[in-house]
Motif scaffolding. Structure first.
Motif, PDB file in Angstrom:
ATOM      1  N   VAL A  31      55.824  21.148  11.206  1.00 34.36           N
ATOM      2  CA  VAL A  31      54.997  22.199  10.621  1.00 34.36           C
ATOM      3  C   VAL A  31      55.906  23.411  10.446  1.00 34.36           C
ATOM      4  CG1 VAL A  31      52.964  23.646  10.919  1.00 34.36           C
ATOM      5  CG2 VAL A  31      52.978  21.312  11.855  1.00 34.36           C
TER       6      VAL A  31
ATOM      7  N   ALA B  48      54.796  20.044  15.942  1.00 35.42           N
ATOM      8  CA  ALA B  48      54.787  21.421  16.440  1.00 35.42           C
ATOM      9  C   ALA B  48      55.742  21.545  17.621  1.00 35.42           C
ATOM     10  CB  ALA B  48      53.375  21.811  16.851  1.00 35.42           C
TER      11      ALA B  48
ATOM     12  N   LEU C 143      57.219  25.046  16.078  1.00 33.74           N
ATOM     13  CA  LEU C 143      56.480  26.321  16.142  1.00 33.74           C
ATOM     14  C   LEU C 143      55.550  26.409  17.350  1.00 33.74           C
ATOM     15  CD1 LEU C 143      55.349  26.990  12.446  1.00 33.74           C
ATOM     16  CD2 LEU C 143      57.296  27.973  13.674  1.00 33.74           C
TER      17      LEU C 143
ATOM     18  N   GLY D 103      51.980  26.202  15.391  1.00 37.07           N
ATOM     19  CA  GLY D 103      52.098  25.047  14.516  1.00 37.07           C
ATOM     20  C   GLY D 103      50.883  24.131  14.611  1.00 37.07           C
TER      21      GLY D 103
END
Lengths: 333, 333, 333, 333
Positions: free
Chosen positions: B98, B123, B136, B140
């Motif tokens: 992401v 993520a 993230l 994310g």
């Protein structure tokens, strides 16, 4: 180095280039407007020469004749009853070993019924142990040839031995080099000197580059009627399959080389019930054909029984493959 | 030992067997009329007990709950928007990582357009080097969930860490265990204690048995909503493909286990132009679905760009897979 | 980028460089006169700065802290009773699992008798199947610590789980990361945040680069007391040995990294009668030590019995290794 | 089946057994008091026959002549200047290829100086690509023989081709079968029919069983003067070493077979600076010798330069190996 000439080049000019490089003691190969000069990376051409040159590729793989740079279009191998490569799809089927005149004849009929145009069968068998069945020899070749002829089929059979090349060549349409002999360079040179198409099986631990370099031993001796066979590689996992079927080798090879690539699901997986899924996978990945082992009584087969398809299963599989191919043909629209 | 009860058995009788074996300090698992007793090879049943027993299988694999002996029919995993397994075919697609709210939303739209019902995206990223992008994190997860919801899709994302399980569980429909964590037994136990379906990727050097034993860590903790993913294994040849796509693992696993098996052609081959042929191969081999990476500008992707399909190629591939599946459905007639 | 400062550099100047690169959001690591700046390939230094710089290495491997470029001399790991690395040779021995207070005490005595200064034993066991013995947990750690203390030895034991790190850290001198967790990055980060030395085992399919990158997860979190363990890799041949002992990994790693490299012949070969030859091979190849499994009644061991050395065989082996080491020390003259 | 006769058996009685089994169309091999009958699992002996039989082993490996069951004691290969196997340790050294008369003579002197009693050098080279140096052929054999004779050494050289066997046999003391030809069964049969000792290299993906079965092709044709060479296998990791040196194959083979086992560290690791540690490892693991490549100017070598030891390094290594062997001899007391 690969030189691509302009359309305007004459045979005489090409011949002049050829002679020049031969005088430099370089090996030179031609394919249409392309000329490969082995071991030449750089060359200062005269202005006159440059006029007929369209393009120069300096860095070429060691398997120069096999490469798409040298021969961009798919090459095909033409047999009396089969065309292998390009848009064609070929089924090669038959027993692992030729067992008797009667048996190979019955197997040929079944193979043909499933759409196979090439009959396989071993007369000289590369067995792990010296104490197991080694094949019927010339008698096996004779039975195989006869069974194919009666069914309007071509023959593929293995040659294991440089000294057998002339004998096998008398009977077969395609000489198969087995996985264990993929780097038997003397044998490769020997079949390279014949005019019989060669089907080269990937070795158990052969990288893609190794396979293409092995093909170059055949091509550099004059024979470029080459078919490559992916038949599974040896990896850490061989409990439920005999080898690991490297299906992605099909598109990898097709990117690098113009030779037809077919798959051998029988040896790749080694167990009957996995052969059909592997064959479908190879077909869907874009292979130009399959080579499979069939047997009416696999439990009695003299070799590789566990991986032989029974006739009914073979015919069902063949029908599904035909449907897959039809589906795939529609993709290109 | 696996005991199959007769249809006439009552829940009370089953419960009595259960208690009895628990008193012997054995782990006991139930599936319909079948009862697995871990570590019990032999037992002398009373005549009374024998009356309700249809069949006893003494030798069972260590992955007893995963085995077809324990659960003969295909199991399926039901998500809000997708049914995985049995006759269904599921496409999971999305970017490797992401990258931003906007980006995952655009990727979700493309994924859905190709028929994907599950959106993938990382993520938390298991990267070989600690100095590369690690994902993230929760942000994310939030973007991913939102993008999926807007498109009527389910979410699959990786959980790398036992301590993250509750967090990831809040956002995802399927928790993915990555290849490097396939034998991270603490993590397997942790996801086994949730009610969220788990997609378990085969490790790079994991045998088929290793994979099924790893799934048993999840099942033995109570969670049998399991999907297995073949994503390529590590072999001697990794010049032209990142891994070796073991396509025959699909029918092998289907023979041994009832869990759905899907394939990840992106990681298996690692290069964009090989993803589609590998996906076709996996589909034709009978996989219950594929999980693929897509990216609109792969050259700018924060991770695994070289293997991401561009939108157009993804859509073309999706169309071909749909055709293949349609063709394959006709086989069963 | 790795910067080597001149001897004349002051801590203040080094600090100024450090702050500068931190402001560029780069990770910076120091080792004596060397400074590694992650992700910086080029930088235009002022004349003033250049004055204190001896050498700049632009291209560094992703495992920068592990590399010889960053830390040319052998690094050593100091434990209360052992020094690991450089010219030292360390024997670590003990049972696969801690089985009871009494048993680990007896094993410790034998281990010490053979010259081992580190006692091994598992309290948390990473078992392929969830239904097999998973270790005694904290009780096992307590027994292990006590047995080591009574014999003046250090402790090495496996930590499988991020959440167990504080508990295991209370009892052990070295935290072992098992082969299956080599790329469990969360766990690597967790042990990287402690001050306890870490012994990192090579994964079954881990390349040399993978192993060094995994070590970097530990180092980049602050812990550079790292020992690497070669314990065999998974290859096509596992009939007569459990894994393939990659003995050449010892000199390969020693060329690339400054961390001590020890070998685990027990897991590498998996069968008792092959352990000693493998241990001799590892010693002769230059390893900084060995870690071996011993058991007085291997046929009753709760785990890995077939590969455990019996006490007498262990003591004989230890004597031979001592002789080998003495022989090898004379080489350097 | 392997029959061990009592000491009291007469040649006539043994001959009677032999004839009997031959009449059953079984292959029969003799070794002292042991008789192997291929493919015979059970047999009902008369009381009279049973009187001379000490022991019967029904289950034998397919490589029956290679097995310790058939020949319990170490076998040795006697050359004019060397004895290979049992307690002896043999160094074979020389350049990869014979390059010129002068060069091989200088290399022979260095080889001998380090204690080598066998001179190696290739006259027929199995090269991956057909376009690279293929060896000097018969001229190379002549130079090699002469250089060995001048230095009181034996010769080992590769034979690649069945048709070359008589030619190579004229010049060499040991015929080497290369890794790529390990399962070139025609070649194995051909050397099996000579009286020249054969050194059989393990193939890149050959299991231990494959290697022993290959040796059986030689033995079953009458030649049991066999030496086995471990030279590294192909695995997933070949970045820092050319192959993976399977050092544990040495004790594994020694357990299964009586043939001498030597190691080829040069091909196993492929890089000069790793050859010595690998050679020490192989020696310490108990190999009966090493075969190494040396070259005075490796950067100019016509083949395999990167793995050739320079003379000084070779001599240092040889001294260390001598010390190791001396140390190991003391173990047996």
């Amino acid at each position: 180095m690969i030189i691509t000439f302009k359309q305007t080049v004459t045979p005489e000019i090409q011949q002049a280039f050829h002679s020049k490089f031969r005088n430099l003691r370089k090996q030179v190969f031609m394919s249409g407007l392309r000329m490969a000069v082995v071991g030449l990376d750089q060359y200062r051409f005269t202005d006159h020469e440059s006029e007929v040159i369209e393009q120069i590729i300096s860095e070429t793989p060691s398997y120069v004749q096999a490469s798409r740079n040298f021969h961009p279009a798919d090459s095909t191998v033409q047999l009396p009853h089969s065309k292998i490569g390009a848009n064609a799809f070929t089924i090669m089927a038959g027993p692992c070993s030729v067992e008797s005149e009667d048996h190979i004849r019955r197997m040929a009929e079944i193979a043909r019924l499933g759409g196979a145009s090439v009959l396989r069968g071993g007369a000289f068998k590369p067995r792990t142990s010296p104490y197991t069945f080694q094949g019927l020899g010339e008698k096996g070749l004779r039975y195989l040839r006869k069974a194919a002829d009666e069914n309007g089929m071509d023959v593929i059979t293995e040659v294991m031995d440089e000294t057998h090349v002339p004998l096998v060549a008398e009977y077969t349409d395609v000489m198969q080099i087995g996985a264990r002999n993929m780097q038997n360079f003397s044998l490769l040179k020997a079949v390279g000197k014949t005019a019989i198409p060669v089907a080269l099986k990937r070795g158990m631990a052969a990288s893609i580059d190794d396979l293409l370099n092995a093909s170059e031993y055949i091509a550099s001796n004059g024979n470029t009627d080459i078919i490559l066979i992916e038949r599974g590689i040896r990896t850490f996992d061989h409990k439920y399959t005999r080898n690991t079927f490297d299906v992605a080798a099909v598109p990898v090879l097709q990117k690098l080389t113009h030779y037809p690539v077919i798959v051998d699901p029988s040896h790749a997986v080694g167990f009957r019930d996995l052969v059909a899924p592997a064959a479908y996978a190879g077909t869907a990945a874009g292979a130009s054909g399959i080579i499979v082992e069939i047997h009416d009584r696999p439990e009695k087969a003299v070799s590789d029984g566990p991986q032989a398809l029974k006739p009914d299963d073979y015919l069902t599989m063949a029908k599904c493959i035909a449907a897959l191919r039809k589906c795939m043909e529609s993709w290109e629209d």
